[in-house]
Motif scaffolding. Sequence first.
Motif, short mmCIF file in Angstrom:
data_model
loop_
_atom_site.label_atom_id
_atom_site.label_comp_id
_atom_site.label_asym_id
_atom_site.label_seq_id
_atom_site.Cartn_x
_atom_site.Cartn_y
_atom_site.Cartn_z
N ASN A 116 7.06 0.00 12.30
CA ASN A 116 6.47 0.85 11.28
C ASN A 116 6.15 0.00 10.04
OD1 ASN A 116 6.13 2.76 9.07
ND2 ASN A 116 7.04 4.30 10.41
N ARG A 118 5.69 0.70 7.07
CA ARG A 118 6.33 1.15 5.83
C ARG A 118 7.85 1.05 5.89
NH1 ARG A 118 3.83 2.58 0.81
NH2 ARG A 118 1.62 2.40 1.26
N HIS A 267 8.13 8.38 10.85
CA HIS A 267 6.69 8.51 11.09
C HIS A 267 5.91 7.90 9.93
CE1 HIS A 267 7.52 11.21 14.45
NE2 HIS A 267 8.39 11.82 13.65
N PHE A 268 4.86 7.17 10.27
CA PHE A 268 3.97 6.58 9.28
C PHE A 268 2.74 7.46 9.17
CE2 PHE A 268 0.61 3.11 8.60
CZ PHE A 268 0.68 3.24 7.23
N ASN A 269 2.55 8.07 8.00
CA ASN A 269 1.40 8.94 7.76
C ASN A 269 0.23 8.09 7.31
OD1 ASN A 269 3.17 11.13 8.25
ND2 ASN A 269 3.88 11.02 6.13
N ASN A 270 -0.51 7.60 8.27
CA ASN A 270 -1.54 6.59 8.01
C ASN A 270 -2.77 7.18 7.37
OD1 ASN A 270 -2.90 4.19 8.01
ND2 ASN A 270 -3.45 4.27 10.16
N ILE A 276 -1.93 -0.69 1.36
CA ILE A 276 -0.48 -0.51 1.53
C ILE A 276 0.30 -0.65 0.22
CG2 ILE A 276 0.23 -2.88 2.08
CD1 ILE A 276 1.73 -1.55 4.50
N PRO A 287 3.53 8.35 2.45
CA PRO A 287 3.23 7.56 3.65
C PRO A 287 4.29 7.64 4.75
CG PRO A 287 2.92 6.27 1.65
CD PRO A 287 3.65 7.50 1.26
N VAL A 288 5.54 7.94 4.38
CA VAL A 288 6.62 7.93 5.36
C VAL A 288 7.30 9.28 5.40
CG1 VAL A 288 8.78 6.82 6.07
CG2 VAL A 288 7.04 5.49 4.87
N ASP A 302 7.78 6.78 -0.15
CA ASP A 302 6.80 5.69 -0.11
C ASP A 302 7.20 4.59 0.87
OD1 ASP A 302 4.88 6.48 -2.21
OD2 ASP A 302 6.62 6.33 -3.53
N TRP A 303 8.50 4.25 0.85
CA TRP A 303 9.01 3.16 1.67
C TRP A 303 10.39 3.52 2.20
CZ3 TRP A 303 6.18 -1.15 2.85
CH2 TRP A 303 5.02 -1.37 2.08
#
Length: 496
Positions: A116, A118, A267-270, A276, A287-288, A302-303
């Motif tokens: 992932n 992130r 999950h990475f919300n791309n 990035i 994003p995460v 965010d991370w």
Amino acid sequence: MEGLSKTIIIVGGGIAATSCADEICLLQPTANILLISSSSVVKKAFQKNQITKRTLWFGVEETQQGLPSQVQLILGTVNHVDFLSQKVFLENGNCYFYDKLCLCTGAIPRSIAPDNPRVLTLRDTTSLEKLCKAVRSCRRIAIVGNGGIALELVYALQGCEVYWIIRDATIGTAFFDEETSEFLWEVFEDSTGKEKNIGTTRDSMESDESFADDDNMSQGPIGFSPGPNWLYDEQDSDKGKRFSRLKGRLSTKKVNILNNCHVLSVHFNNNENEEIFDSNRVQNVWPVSIELSKYPHTVVCDWLVSAVGVKPNTEFLQSTPLLLFSEEDDKGIVVNHKMETNLGNVFAAGDCCKVVDSECSPLWFQMRLWSQAFFMGKVAAHSLLETGEDYSMYFEMFTHVTEFFGNKIVLLGCYNAEALGSDFEMITYRTPRDVDLLERKLIRVVLYKGRMYGAVLVGDTDLEDTFENLILSGLNVEEMKETLVSPEIGVDDYFD
């Protein structure tokens, strides 16, 4: 060691490797030493401060010129060792013959979601720089883990909301019992936002000039773990302050502990149009997303920082005659208290090894710490040079000194009653919460059948020497056990 032309190969560039190399050079200045490292930057101990006879507190520095002149540094990653022909093979095809070999390959971090983009796994200086860069545009960050890295991160992070996800009921269970954890959390809560007690941040950290770009970060070999005080710049020489390297976008800091739960999925919300490290991201887009085993069942941020522990870096040794520990989560190289493996002329030290030896005292146990890696490297040097050194002192008692939440912490012996069964007693003194932060302390001793077996000291207690001697002497203290932790009596003067 017979003859001066013998070749000693040390594999690794961390504290165990450089400690071993330094000790060999001290003992035999004419030794022919090859240090094979995946990075040109190696780790060395400096400013060593002897806290007690068996307890060392030191800093760690990165260096490219700090190795002794007789040590030849070879850049490369070992992918195979032929123990029969005594040859070490590198990924680039080069091969080196050894007479004596010391494996100091360290440990590699586990990651809950390694693919992932992130999810950050702190493993070395490069990944730390990436975290520093990521945090600048961060509003909310999640940390998974309950060991030393997680404790330090939660303390150093500024200007963001933190979700701290732990499997346990209390913080820092890798080191502390419930009462000590509670005391440290009180100190943390009371110190948050007070500049004199928590790392402040430099405005200049907002500049990108000191950081490599993201493409460069993803390349190159794995380095070695950052070391003590790795989240701070050097102290200001005038004011004596430490400056945190981790400053987010918010003006305040908030920490939320989610205990007794674990991560089910990440999950990475791309968003393909989003950079990035973009600080102009739409505020309600996270994003995460992290699925948890209990409420709140989903955390968005965010991370995410994965700090769930490490495992010995021994995968390239799996199908060799070298004996590895059998447990699935610890494939460390099996060594005795002399750092000898099951193979002749082969030694191992530091996080990559597992000490299995009845000669070790019941008061000693292994943890993957800088302090143990340092002395293991020294022991390995004496063993491979066959100096006849008595190694017993290093394994008489577990000792470690560190700092969490701005407090000096000394751990001695079976400080959490390790392997003592149920028939033990804990006696604790802790200063009240209304005492000034700089004066707070906790003194906690472990008694078993009237004798002291371990201790935890938080703050400036000046009791480490006295307690170390009491533990090793086996003196029966049953009649004065309450006095041991009393700040009014002065137990150190009593026993002196």
